[in-house]
Design a protein around this motif. Sequence first.
Motif, PDB file in Angstrom:
ATOM      1  N   GLY A   1       0.831  -1.202   0.000  1.00  0.00           N
ATOM      2  CA  GLY A   1       0.000   0.000   0.000  1.00  0.00           C
ATOM      3  C   GLY A   1       0.858   1.241   0.000  1.00  0.00           C
ATOM      4  N   ARG A   2       0.516   2.208   0.817  1.00  0.00           N
ATOM      5  CA  ARG A   2       1.253   3.471   0.921  1.00  0.00           C
ATOM      6  C   ARG A   2       2.066   3.443   2.210  1.00  0.00           C
ATOM      7  NH1 ARG A   2      -2.767   7.836  -0.032  1.00  0.00           N
ATOM      8  NH2 ARG A   2      -2.546   7.030  -2.150  1.00  0.00           N
TER       9      ARG A   2
ATOM     10  N   TYR B   1       5.827   9.499   1.719  1.00  0.00           N
ATOM     11  CA  TYR B   1       5.256   8.177   1.522  1.00  0.00           C
ATOM     12  C   TYR B   1       5.595   7.677   0.118  1.00  0.00           C
ATOM     13  CZ  TYR B   1       2.214   9.180   5.567  1.00  0.00           C
ATOM     14  OH  TYR B   1       1.732   9.475   6.806  1.00  0.00           O
TER      15      TYR B   1
ATOM     16  N   ASP C   1       4.049   4.526  -2.699  1.00  0.00           N
ATOM     17  CA  ASP C   1       3.241   3.354  -3.030  1.00  0.00           C
ATOM     18  C   ASP C   1       3.766   2.779  -4.339  1.00  0.00           C
ATOM     19  OD1 ASP C   1       2.152   4.976  -5.087  1.00  0.00           O
ATOM     20  OD2 ASP C   1       0.510   5.632  -3.793  1.00  0.00           O
ATOM     21  N   SER C   2       3.009   1.932  -4.974  1.00  0.00           N
ATOM     22  CA  SER C   2       3.508   1.263  -6.174  1.00  0.00           C
ATOM     23  C   SER C   2       3.610   2.197  -7.370  1.00  0.00           C
ATOM     24  CB  SER C   2       2.595   0.088  -6.524  1.00  0.00           C
ATOM     25  OG  SER C   2       1.250   0.534  -6.735  1.00  0.00           O
TER      26      SER C   2
ATOM     27  N   TRP D   1      -1.104   9.510   6.410  1.00  0.00           N
ATOM     28  CA  TRP D   1      -1.963   8.474   5.848  1.00  0.00           C
ATOM     29  C   TRP D   1      -2.223   7.411   6.915  1.00  0.00           C
ATOM     30  CZ3 TRP D   1      -5.238   8.029   2.160  1.00  0.00           C
ATOM     31  CH2 TRP D   1      -5.672   6.771   1.709  1.00  0.00           C
TER      32      TRP D   1
END
Length: 257
Positions: free
Chosen positions: A72-73, A92, A94-95, A106
């Motif tokens: 996820g994040r 952060y 993510d992908s 988050w």
Amino acid sequence: MLGFVNGHLTQTAGAYAASAVSVADTGNLLTAGIVEAALTEVLGAFSGSHFRDNETSAGQHKAILQPVLGAGRVLLLDTQGAGGAAARLRLYADSDSAWFTLNAAWNGSAWARDTTGAAAGGFRLSRNEAEFLHDASLTATFASWTRTLRLPLSSTASNTSFELAGSVREVGRLGLQYSNSDTVAHDNLSGGGSVTFRSRFPTAPSSITLSPYATSGSFVGNPTVMVPDRDGFAFYSHQNLQGLAATYWFGAYTAVA
């Protein structure tokens, strides 16, 4: 014998060699079984990302290397800087994107504000676009940002301006000027032009207001707006001029979406 033992325990140097002292390691944190090897192991882990005390910039970071931290994040950096909650910076990943946020954390399903007394902001970088983020709702959490400016980068067909989301208000300039070259007759002259917004609106403007800055006395009314869309609008005006007369209208537009 007692004097020998006491002398050994109290001296600051020359006691047992570190290679001869075992490590209990009750927490099972080390692979080493003796002090010498344990110190080497700890120092090796530290110096992999920091400068040692016997090096320039002692204690400071080298390149920060991180493995996969989760799904996820995931949080890469969290710093409070000078201590103001509204300026708490987080990074952060993510992908698809890297997110830099101020006053926003988050929590797995939404953004949580550090302080509800201030807006949240940030920006996002991905392989295909860049985006500035802003939220002024002052709620404790929010699922999406109330205003964004996104710059698509994925293809040559992408717009070169930012694409806006959320409430939008833009102010710009436009103008018209007419001249009747006929020496005698009255002529009804037609003129117009177009305006391109600096950024692409989320939808066609709900209102476009024209305000004059400078006009000649013979110019009648304001120009008429037509065919507005996300990228801009057209405008026109008809003016009736005497021979060799001239007139003009220069002003501003305020577009809201």
